[in-house]
Scaffold this motif. Structure first.
Motif, short mmCIF file in Angstrom:
data_model
loop_
_atom_site.label_atom_id
_atom_site.label_comp_id
_atom_site.label_asym_id
_atom_site.label_seq_id
_atom_site.Cartn_x
_atom_site.Cartn_y
_atom_site.Cartn_z
N ARG A 1 0.86 -1.17 0.00
CA ARG A 1 0.00 0.00 0.00
C ARG A 1 0.91 1.23 0.00
N ILE A 2 0.77 2.09 -1.02
CA ILE A 2 1.59 3.29 -1.14
C ILE A 2 0.88 4.45 -0.46
N ILE A 3 1.64 5.22 0.33
CA ILE A 3 1.09 6.36 1.06
C ILE A 3 1.94 7.59 0.71
N LEU A 4 1.31 8.66 0.27
CA LEU A 4 1.99 9.92 -0.01
C LEU A 4 1.36 11.03 0.82
N ARG A 5 2.21 11.82 1.46
CA ARG A 5 1.77 12.97 2.25
C ARG A 5 0.71 12.58 3.29
N GLY A 6 0.85 11.39 3.86
CA GLY A 6 -0.01 11.01 4.98
C GLY A 6 -1.41 10.60 4.63
N GLN A 7 -1.72 10.35 3.34
CA GLN A 7 -3.09 10.05 2.92
C GLN A 7 -3.39 8.57 3.17
N ALA B 1 -7.46 2.69 -2.81
CA ALA B 1 -6.14 3.30 -2.93
C ALA B 1 -6.26 4.82 -2.93
N THR B 2 -5.25 5.50 -2.36
CA THR B 2 -5.19 6.97 -2.41
C THR B 2 -4.09 7.46 -3.33
N VAL B 3 -3.29 6.54 -3.87
CA VAL B 3 -2.21 6.89 -4.79
C VAL B 3 -2.40 6.09 -6.07
N ALA B 4 -2.44 6.76 -7.20
CA ALA B 4 -2.56 6.09 -8.49
C ALA B 4 -1.19 5.61 -8.97
N THR B 5 -1.19 4.56 -9.78
CA THR B 5 0.03 4.00 -10.33
C THR B 5 -0.13 3.82 -11.83
N MET B 6 0.89 4.24 -12.59
CA MET B 6 0.84 4.11 -14.04
C MET B 6 2.16 3.57 -14.57
N PHE B 7 2.09 2.85 -15.67
CA PHE B 7 3.26 2.46 -16.45
C PHE B 7 3.10 3.11 -17.82
N ASP B 8 3.89 4.13 -18.10
CA ASP B 8 3.68 4.96 -19.29
C ASP B 8 2.24 5.48 -19.28
N ASP B 9 1.42 5.07 -20.26
CA ASP B 9 0.04 5.54 -20.32
C ASP B 9 -0.96 4.54 -19.75
N VAL B 10 -0.47 3.48 -19.12
CA VAL B 10 -1.36 2.43 -18.61
C VAL B 10 -1.62 2.65 -17.13
N THR C 1 -8.49 8.17 -7.75
CA THR C 1 -7.52 7.55 -6.83
C THR C 1 -6.20 8.31 -6.75
N ALA C 2 -6.00 9.37 -7.55
CA ALA C 2 -4.74 10.11 -7.48
C ALA C 2 -4.85 11.27 -6.49
N GLN C 3 -5.70 11.12 -5.47
CA GLN C 3 -5.91 12.20 -4.51
C GLN C 3 -4.68 12.45 -3.64
N GLY C 4 -3.84 11.44 -3.44
CA GLY C 4 -2.62 11.62 -2.67
C GLY C 4 -1.40 11.83 -3.53
N GLY C 5 -1.48 11.40 -4.80
CA GLY C 5 -0.34 11.54 -5.69
C GLY C 5 -0.31 10.43 -6.71
N LEU C 6 0.83 10.30 -7.37
CA LEU C 6 0.98 9.36 -8.48
C LEU C 6 2.38 8.78 -8.49
N LEU D 1 -2.77 25.17 -5.83
CA LEU D 1 -4.04 24.81 -5.21
C LEU D 1 -4.65 23.72 -6.08
N ALA D 2 -4.90 22.55 -5.49
CA ALA D 2 -5.40 21.43 -6.30
C ALA D 2 -6.32 20.56 -5.47
N THR D 3 -7.27 19.93 -6.14
CA THR D 3 -8.19 19.03 -5.48
C THR D 3 -8.07 17.63 -6.07
N GLY D 4 -8.45 16.65 -5.27
CA GLY D 4 -8.45 15.27 -5.72
C GLY D 4 -9.61 14.53 -5.08
N TYR D 5 -9.86 13.33 -5.56
CA TYR D 5 -10.95 12.54 -4.99
C TYR D 5 -10.68 11.06 -5.18
N ARG D 6 -11.37 10.27 -4.38
CA ARG D 6 -11.37 8.81 -4.50
C ARG D 6 -12.82 8.38 -4.65
#
Length: 773
Positions: free
Chosen positions: A99-105, A112-121, A161-166, A530-535
Motif C-alpha cells: 500500500r503506497i502512502i503519499l503525504r499522509g493520505q 487506494a489513495t495513490v494512483a500507479t501508471m506504467f507509461d500511459d497504462v 484515486t490520485a488524490q494523494g499523488g501518483l 491549489l489542487a483538489t483530488g478525490y477517490r
C-alpha cells in the motif's frame, strides 16, 4: 503550520546535515563542471503534465530517479526506493504488492489513495469493491528509463484515486537506429535465510532503419526467504520466485505518425506472505511495552501457521498512436490490463476475545481442534481509452484537452476452509446434530463488481512574461458502479447459499488545479499550487443490514495548498527541491462497523468518517563538493491526523493517521574515481531513518487501536567497479540487521499468545555482474 512533534537529537542530526550541504555548496564553486544527472535539476526531464518538461518548469512537487541509479544501487522494487522519495511511506502486508502512502493520505480503508501508471497504462484499480485495490503491483524495475513520483492531488490530469499523488514508471522506448542491450546476473543472501539468484536481460533491435524497432526485457528472480515455520518443520517459507517480461514495438510510419505497442506480464509465487510472530500485547490491548514490537523468537524469524501461500499475476497491453500536426500533438492510448492476487492464510489465530482465537471459539462445534484457512482472491480486468490533444512549442499559451473512458470488472472471492488440526489434508464440518448448520463449514462470499467512468479534462498555461506563468486545469468525471453479491452456506453466512439483488451507485465529481510559477533565475523556480483530488465511492454489498443502512458510500475529497522552490545553484553544483503543504481531507473513507438494530448482526463496511488533515515539509538536496563525490539528502516532516472524532473507526480528533512516520530522512554519499585508464571504481553508503508512526485504527476492543510503532534506522553500503562494458557491484543492505516494522498487530499470533506483523528484510548481501552491448 504548527507541528506537535519533538524530535530532540534528530533535530541536531538534521542541522548537522544542513551544515554539511552548506559546505558542499562552498566547495562546489570550484568545481562547476562536476554536476551529475542527479544534481543538475536543469537537465532532468519529466512527463508529470503529460508532456515532456524540464522538472523546474513543473509547478508541483516531483521526484525523478533514473533507471541507471535504481539499478546501480539495487533499488529494484518499491520498498527499496521508498527512502529516496520525500513524503513516501508504505504499509507492507506481505510479499504481493504494497500500500503506497503519499503525504499522509491513509486511514486503512479499502480504496487506494495513490494512483500507479506504467507509461500511459493505469495499473491501480479505481474500485474499492475488490478490497485489494489498495495494493500496488510491485513491478521489477530492470531497464526502466526512470520513475516519477508526483506528490499531492493529481486528479486534473490523472483522475480517480490520485488524490494523494501518483507513482509513474517511464519505460525505455525502442531505439530506431541502434542495436544494443544489457544483461545482469545476481546473487542475494539473507541473514537467517536463503541465498537466491536473479537473471535479467534487455535487447533493442532496429528492424527497419528509422522506421521500426523492438525492445524486449526479461527477468527471473529466485527470491530468498527468511521466515521459518517450525510448526510444519519448514524453513524460509516466504521465499519464492518472480518472473516476467516486457516487449515494445515502435513504428514510425511517417515523420508525423508513430505507433507504439507494449505488452508486459509478471508472475509471483511464495510459500507465505511473511507475517512473523511478534511479542505483541494480546491480553492487554494498547498495553504495549518496548518489547511488544520485537520478533518473538528473536532469531531465526518464525511464523507458526498450518497453511500459507501467496501468488500474484499481472499483465497489460497498450497501444499508443501519436500524430504530430506541427503546432499540436494528438495522442490516443488504448490499454487492457488484468491483475490477480490470491493467497491462503491460517486464520485460526485471529483474535475472538482476550486470549481466545477463532479456532478456539468455534472448534467445539466441529467436535475436534480445527484449522481455519482463508482462501481469498482479489482480481480485476480493466479497459481504458484516452484521447488527448495538446499544443506544442514555447508560445505564450500552451494547452491540452482530452477525454477518458474506463471499464473495470472486479472480483472479491473469500472462503473460509476448515480442516482438522491433526491432519490438515482432511476437511471437517460442523457436527451434524447441530440444527441448520450441521455438515457445513464456516462459509464464504463472492463480490462481482463493475466500474464505469467517463471523464473530460483540460489544462491551460498562460506565460505572462518570460518569468511568470499561470496554469489552470479541470476535470469532470461521471462514475457508475454495480455489484452482485453471493454468500456461500456456512456457520458465518447461514444454512444456504444466497444470491442478492444488484447493488448500485452513481456519482459525478469535478476537480481543479491552479498553479502560478515564477522563474527567479534560469535555474531556479518558485511556485504555488491549489489542487483538489478525490477517490470514488461505491455501492455497499450488505444484505441483512436493514433498510436504514445506506446503499452506498460517498467519494472522499482532498484540497491541497502548496508552495515550493526547486532548481540548481552554483553552476548546477547544488540542486534542491523544497515544498510546504497542507491537505484538507473531507468525508474520509474508513472501515466502519454497523449493527442491525433489529437482529444485532454486526457488519464491517466502507463508510465516510468526517475530516482529516495532513501538513508538512518535504526536501531534497544534492551536491558535489569534489569531482566524483555526490551527497544527497532527502526527507520529510509529516503531521497527519484526524480532525474529527470517528467513533466507528475507533479514532478521535488529534489521532495520527496510520503508517505515516512523523519524520523520514535519508542521506546518501557516493564516490566514483578512475582506477586506471579502463577501470572506474565507486563506493557509497546510505543512512535512512523512519520515525515513529501509528498503527491501524480499530473499534474492536480486543485489538490495540492506533498503537505507537517505534522508529528504526537502516544503513546500506555498496562498492563496484566498471571495466569496459562490464560492471561488478557488491551491495550490503540493512547491515545493522534492524527489525523495523512495516505492519503491526498486538494479537493474531499462535494460540492467541503473541502478536503478529511484517518486518523489513534482515541484513542482505547482494552481488551483481552486468554487461552492456
Amino acid at each position: 503550520m504548527a507541528f506537535r512533534s519533538n524530535f530532540g537529537p534528530r533535530a541536531a542530526q538534521l542541522a548537522a546535515i544542513g551544515a554539511l550541504l552548506s559546505s558542499t555548496a562552498l566547495f562546489a564553486q570550484s568545481a562547476p563542471d562536476a554536476a551529475t544527472e542527479d544534481t543538475a535539476a536543469a537537465d532532468i526531464i519529466v512527463t508529470a503534465n503529460r508532456r515532456e518538461q524540464n522538472i523546474i518548469d513543473v509547478p508541483l512537487s516531483v521526484t525523478a530517479i533514473s533507471g541507471d541509479t535504481l539499478n546501480r544501487r539495487g533499488l529494484t522494487q518499491i520498498e527499496n526506493f521508498v527512502s529516496e522519495v520525500p513524503g513516501l511511506s508504505i504499509e507492507n502486508t506481505g510479499r504481493i504488492g504494497v500500500r503506497i502512502i503519499l503525504r499522509g493520505q491513509n486511514t486503512g480503508g479499502a480504496g487506494a489513495t495513490v494512483a500507479t501508471m506504467f507509461d500511459d497504462v493505469v495499473l491501480s484499480s479505481a474500485s474499492a469493491l475488490s478490497r485489494g485495490s489498495v495494493v500496488t503491483p510491485n513491478l521489477d524495475l530492470y531497464d526502466i528509463e526512470r520513475i516519477e513520483v508526483l506528490r499531492g492531488p493529481q486528479g486534473t490530469l490523472y483522475g480517480a484515486t490520485a488524490q494523494g499523488g501518483l507513482l509513474k514508471y517511464v519505460s525505455r522506448k525502442p531505439d530506431l537506429d541502434s542495436f544494443g542491450g544489457s544483461a545482469e546476473a545476481g546473487l542475494d543472501t539473507v541473514r537467517w535465510g536463503e541465498t537466491g539468484y536473479s537473471l535479467k536481460g534487455a535487447v533493442n533491435v532496429p528492424i527497419v532503419a528509422d522506421k521500426l524497432a523492438v525492445r524486449v526485457v526479461g527477468y527471473y528472480t529466485d527470491v530468498p526467504g527468511y521466515v521459518n515455520n517450525p510448526l510444519l518443520d519448514l524453513d524460509a517459507v516466504n521465499g519464492g520466485e518472480m518472473y516476467g517480461g516486457r516487449a515494445a514495438l515502435l513504428f514510425q510510419a511517417t515523420d508525423a505518425l508513430s505507433i507504439r505497442l507494449t505488452a508486459a506480464k509478471q508472475k509471483e509465487s511464495y510459500g507465505s506472505e511473511g507475517i512473523t510472530q511478534l511479542v505483541g500485547s494480546p491480553l492487554v490491548p494498547n498495553g504495549e511495552t518496548r518489547d511488544s514490537f520485537n520478533v518473538f523468537s528473536d532469531r531465526p524469524i518464525e511464523t507458526l501457521q498450518y497453511a500459507g501461500e501467496a501468488n500474484g499475476d499481472f499483465e497489460f497491453y497498450n497501444g499508443v498512436i501519436e500524430y504530430d500536426f506541427g503546432n499540436a500533438l494528438l495522442t490516443s492510448s488504448t490499454s487492457y490490463s488484468k491483475g490477480k492476487r490470491d493467497f491462503k492464510v491460517d486464520a485460526s489465530n485471529s483474535p475472538a476475545g482476550p486470549g481466545l482465537t477463532l479456532a478456539g471459539a468455534v472448534g467445539g462445534l466441529f467436535g475436534e481442534p480445527i484449522v481455519a484457512i482463508v482462501d481469498q482472491e482479489n482480481s480485476y480486468t480493466k479497459f481504458n481509452q484516452e484521447v488527448r490533444l495538446g499544443s506544442q512549442g514555447d508560445g505564450r499559451l500552451t494547452w491540452q484537452i482530452g477525454g477518458f473512458f474506463s471499464r473495470e470488472d472486479v472480483i472479491f472471492d473469500q472462503n473460509f476452509l476448515t480442516v482438522a488440526a491433526a491432519d490438515t489434508s482432511r476437511p471437517v464440518t460442523v457436527l451434524p446434530f447441530i440444527p441448520g448448520i450441521g455438515g457445513l463449514g464456516l462459509g464464504g462470499s463472492l463480490t462481482d463488481g463493475d466500474y464505469k467512468e467517463f471523464s473530460g479534462f483540460g489544462e491551460v498555461t498562460f506565460r505572462a512574461t518570460d518569468r511568470f506563468e499561470l496554469s489552470v486545469g479541470g476535470r469532470y468525471s461521471s462514475i457508475d458502479q454495480t455489484a452482485d453479491y453471493t454468500t456461500f452456506a456456512g456457520l458465518f453466512t447461514g444454512p444456504v447459499d444466497a444470491v442478492y439483488p444488484e447493488f448500485k451507485s452513481s456519482e459525478s465529481k469535478f476537480t481543479y488545479s491552479v498553479a502560478p510559477l515564477f522563474r527567479a533565475t534560469e535555474e531556479v523556480s518558485v511556485y504555488a499550487r491549489l489542487a483538489t483530488g478525490y477517490r470514488p465511492g461505491g455501492p455497499l454489498t450488505t444484505p441483512g443490514a436493514g433498510t436504514l443502512f445506506p446503499a452506498s458510500f460517498d467519494p472522499d475529497t482532498t484540497t491541497n495548498y502548496e508552495i515550493g522552490a526547486k532548481g540548481s545553484v552554483l553552476s548546477n553544483a547544488l540542486s534542491f527541491d523544497v515544498a510546504f503543504y497542507r491537505i484538507d481531507w473531507n468525508d474520509v473513507q474508513i472501515i466502519t462497523p454497523y449493527q442491525n438494530p433489529t437482529t444485532g448482526q454486526l457488519f464491517f463496511v466502507t463508510g465516510n468518517g468526517g475530516k482529516a488533515r495532513s501538513q508538512g515539509v518535504e526536501w531534497s538536496f544534492a551536491g558535489q563538493p569534489l569531482p566524483g563525490l555526490d551527497i544527497r539528502w532527502v526527507g520529510a516532516i509529516t503531521d497527519a491526523e484526524l480532525r474529527e472524532d470517528a467513533p466507528g473507526l475507533g479514532g478521535t480528533a488529534g489521532d495520527r493517521l496510520p503508517y505515516v512516520p512523523e519524520l523520514t530522512s535519508s542521506v546518501s554519499i557516493d564516490y566514483s574515481t578512475a582506477l586506471s585508464a579502463t577501470i572506474t571504481g565507486n563506493a557509497g553508503a546510505t543512512w535512512s531513518h523512519v520515525g515513529s508512526q501509528s498503527g491501524d485504527f480499530t473499534a474492536t476492543p480486543i485489538l490495540s487501536n492506533n498503537p505507537r510503532i517505534p522508529s528504526y534506522d537502516t544503513f546500506d553500503l555498496r562498492v563496484g567497479v566498471t571495466f569496459s562494458q562490464f560492471r561488478l557491484d557488491l551491495l550490503a543492505r540493512n547491515i545493522t540487521d534492524s527489525q523495523g516494522l512495516v505492519t503491526y498487530r498486538n494479537a493474531g499470533g499462535f494460540n492467541g499468545q503473541t502478536g503478529s506483523g511484517v518486518i523489513i528484510q534482515p541484513r542482505t548481501y547482494a552481488l551483481r555482474l552486468s554487461a552492456t552491448f
